[in-house]
Scaffold this active site. Structure first.
Site, mmCIF file in Angstrom:
data_model
loop_
_atom_site.group_PDB
_atom_site.id
_atom_site.type_symbol
_atom_site.label_atom_id
_atom_site.label_comp_id
_atom_site.label_asym_id
_atom_site.label_seq_id
_atom_site.Cartn_x
_atom_site.Cartn_y
_atom_site.Cartn_z
ATOM 1 N N CYS A 69 -18.350 5.797 -0.767
ATOM 2 C CA CYS A 69 -19.160 5.192 0.299
ATOM 3 C C CYS A 69 -20.512 4.699 -0.199
ATOM 4 C CB CYS A 69 -19.350 6.188 1.430
ATOM 5 S SG CYS A 69 -17.794 6.687 2.160
ATOM 6 N N CYS A 71 -12.847 2.106 -0.690
ATOM 7 C CA CYS A 71 -12.539 2.909 0.493
ATOM 8 C C CYS A 71 -11.217 3.634 0.255
ATOM 9 C CB CYS A 71 -12.478 2.017 1.739
ATOM 10 S SG CYS A 71 -12.454 2.978 3.258
ATOM 11 N N LEU A 130 10.034 0.731 -11.612
ATOM 12 C CA LEU A 130 9.138 0.377 -10.506
ATOM 13 C C LEU A 130 9.550 1.098 -9.214
ATOM 14 C CD1 LEU A 130 6.671 -1.432 -10.387
ATOM 15 C CD2 LEU A 130 8.117 -3.347 -9.772
ATOM 16 N N TYR A 155 11.997 2.112 -5.724
ATOM 17 C CA TYR A 155 12.342 1.415 -4.471
ATOM 18 C C TYR A 155 13.127 0.136 -4.777
ATOM 19 C CZ TYR A 155 8.943 4.647 -2.528
ATOM 20 O OH TYR A 155 8.261 5.788 -2.178
ATOM 21 N N GLN A 196 3.882 0.181 -1.924
ATOM 22 C CA GLN A 196 3.980 1.595 -2.361
ATOM 23 C C GLN A 196 3.787 1.785 -3.862
ATOM 24 O OE1 GLN A 196 7.306 1.112 -0.240
ATOM 25 N NE2 GLN A 196 7.129 2.869 1.092
ATOM 26 N N THR A 197 3.148 0.840 -4.516
ATOM 27 C CA THR A 197 2.966 0.941 -5.967
ATOM 28 C C THR A 197 1.554 0.474 -6.317
ATOM 29 O OG1 THR A 197 5.280 0.244 -6.086
ATOM 30 C CG2 THR A 197 4.097 0.375 -8.163
ATOM 31 N N GLU A 251 -7.521 -10.732 0.657
ATOM 32 C CA GLU A 251 -7.591 -10.103 -0.667
ATOM 33 C C GLU A 251 -8.779 -9.162 -0.757
ATOM 34 O OE1 GLU A 251 -6.187 -12.336 -4.439
ATOM 35 O OE2 GLU A 251 -7.432 -13.712 -3.281
ATOM 36 N N GLU A 310 3.234 -9.297 -3.968
ATOM 37 C CA GLU A 310 3.131 -8.503 -2.733
ATOM 38 C C GLU A 310 4.295 -7.520 -2.606
ATOM 39 O OE1 GLU A 310 0.769 -8.168 -0.392
ATOM 40 O OE2 GLU A 310 -0.485 -9.433 -1.661
ATOM 41 N N CYS A 313 -20.404 1.322 9.011
ATOM 42 C CA CYS A 313 -19.259 2.237 9.086
ATOM 43 C C CYS A 313 -19.566 3.497 9.891
ATOM 44 C CB CYS A 313 -18.827 2.600 7.670
ATOM 45 S SG CYS A 313 -17.406 3.680 7.644
HETATM 46 S S1 SF4 Z 1 -18.536 3.421 4.019
HETATM 47 FE FE1 SF4 Z 1 -16.775 3.394 5.369
HETATM 48 S S2 SF4 Z 1 -15.623 1.575 4.776
HETATM 49 FE FE2 SF4 Z 1 -17.058 2.025 3.135
HETATM 50 S S3 SF4 Z 1 -15.920 3.329 1.679
HETATM 51 FE FE3 SF4 Z 1 -16.986 4.693 3.093
HETATM 52 S S4 SF4 Z 1 -15.491 5.101 4.692
HETATM 53 FE FE4 SF4 Z 1 -14.798 3.272 3.625
#
Ligand code: SF4
Length: 361
Positions: free
Chosen positions: A209, A202, A92, A94, A54-55, A192, A49, A218
């Site tokens: 999408c 996303c 790496l 930071y 940021q990586t 996760e 974690e 969504c």
């Molecule tokens: S449908 Fe909505 S949640 Fe799914 S990838 Fe597209 S923007 Fe993200």
């Protein structure tokens, strides 16, 4: 201030349940095989974690494997030398993260019997463990219901609910939604899953999408608002220009250990402003009363090094310095080039040192 672009609320009866079901089902078939998932322990969750802050995952994998090979447990880090820890972290970025791991490991050995505490509040007291990391350790390692609100989860939920804004209320709304959707016995898997969806589907730019398991839920997808949600922060890059001096004397190079700031614990090479007064500036590093010859050697390529908010243009110039009185100014030292790999340098400097070794062969 947070605004909801739609009339949606997190109280819609089926929304959280459908979200949970679709997300967990998707994760069951799309879960990536990552090294920190093969053998899950509080220690491996903590280290992965921190490295993932940021990586991107692809960059972290070899670092994580090397780290676990060298420091298989908390006791191994707690007794390590800072120089070795930073050298292993080299590339790496930071570096404060590595210093905090070292400090935390020592505190865990002194105060918690060498085991990561299974209390959110106690974890938060350790250096470098923020809300996200504490929630990840609590859920992934100890199975407790703590939603992780990292950038991925924030982006996914903001788009699903059409939340706009960057402020703390938005963070709270995301956390509330995730808390309601989180299955009690699969908290780690749920966290996760949402992070994985944010990393692989996303995406911040160009979300996929059509392949998203949540597209029917969504709002951003329905209204084609993915580019506008979440709101973007205004960030400005600070430009810097310097000459990097590679001062070589009798198989040694001048360098200095940084004691504070973002590069604390790392070794740096001398830099001077790029204003045409290079030779005068060199005297500040090797003493004003020296009787030395400074001979230019072939320069290395100009490059721009990006870190945090900086774009730093570096012009590496190589000089051979010989003669009497060639001694470094305060804080500077001559390091043997043959031993340079046992000192931690920022990765941009390391690449330059690699090129210098090749050029000098
Ligand atoms: S449908 Fe909505 S949640 Fe799914 S990838 Fe597209 S923007 Fe993200």
């Amino acid at each position: 201030m947070t605004r909801l672009a739609s009339n949606r609320t997190t109280k819609e009866p089926d929304l959280t349940a459908t979200f949970r079901r679709k997300l967990i089902r998707w994760f069951a078939t799309h879960r990536r095989d990552l090294p920190w998932r093969r053998y899950v322990s509080p220690y491996s969750v903590w280290i992965s974690e921190i490295m993932l802050q940021q990586t991107v995952v692809k960059t972290v994998i070899p670092f994580f494997e090397r780290w676990l090979g060298r420091f298989p447990d908390i006791a191994a880090i707690a007794s390590a030398d800072e120089r070795e820890v930073l050298t292993l972290w080299e590339g790496l970025g930071y570096y404060g993260r590595a210093r905090n791991i070292l400090r935390s490991a020592r505190l865990i050995v002194q105060q918690h019997g060498g085991r990561l505490p299974d209390s959110y509040n106690t974890l938060r007291e350790l250096p470098g463990i923020g809300e996200c990391t504490a929630a990840a350790i609590m859920s992934l390692a100890f199975g407790k219901s703590y939603p992780v609100v990292d950038a991925n989860a924030r982006r996914v939920v903001s788009r699903i609910l059409a939340l706009r804004g960057l402020d703390r209320p938005l963070e709270e709304q995301v956390k509330t939604f995730l808390g309601q959707a989180m299955p009690p016995r699969k908290a780690g898997q749920f966290n996760e899953a949402i992070m994985e969806l944010g990393q692989t589907v996303c995406l911040s730019r160009g979300p996929l999408c059509e392949s998203c398991p949540l597209k029917t839920l969504c709002f951003a997808f329905r209204k084609n608002l993915q580019d506008q949600i979440p709101s973007k922060t205004a960030s400005s890059t600070i430009q810097k220009r310097s000459i990097l001096l590679l001062l070589i004397s009798d198989g040694r190079i001048m360098a200095r250990r940084k004691e504070s700031g973002i590069f604390a614990g790392l070794w740096l090479l001398p830099t001077i402003p790029d204003n045409g007064r290079t030779k005068t500036a060199i005297s500040t590093f090797i003493g004003r009363d020296f009787k030395a010859e400074i001979s230019p050697l072939p320069a290395l390529e100009l490059r721009t090094h990006h870190y945090t908010r900086y774009a730093h243009r570096l012009k590496p110039i190589v000089y051979d310095v010989t003669g009497k009185g060639v001694r470094p100014a305060d804080g500077w030292r001559w390091l043997r080039l043959a031993e340079i790999y046992s000192y931690p340098f920022p990765s941009a400097y390391r690449r330059i040192l690699d090129e210098l070794r090749v050029a000098q062969r």
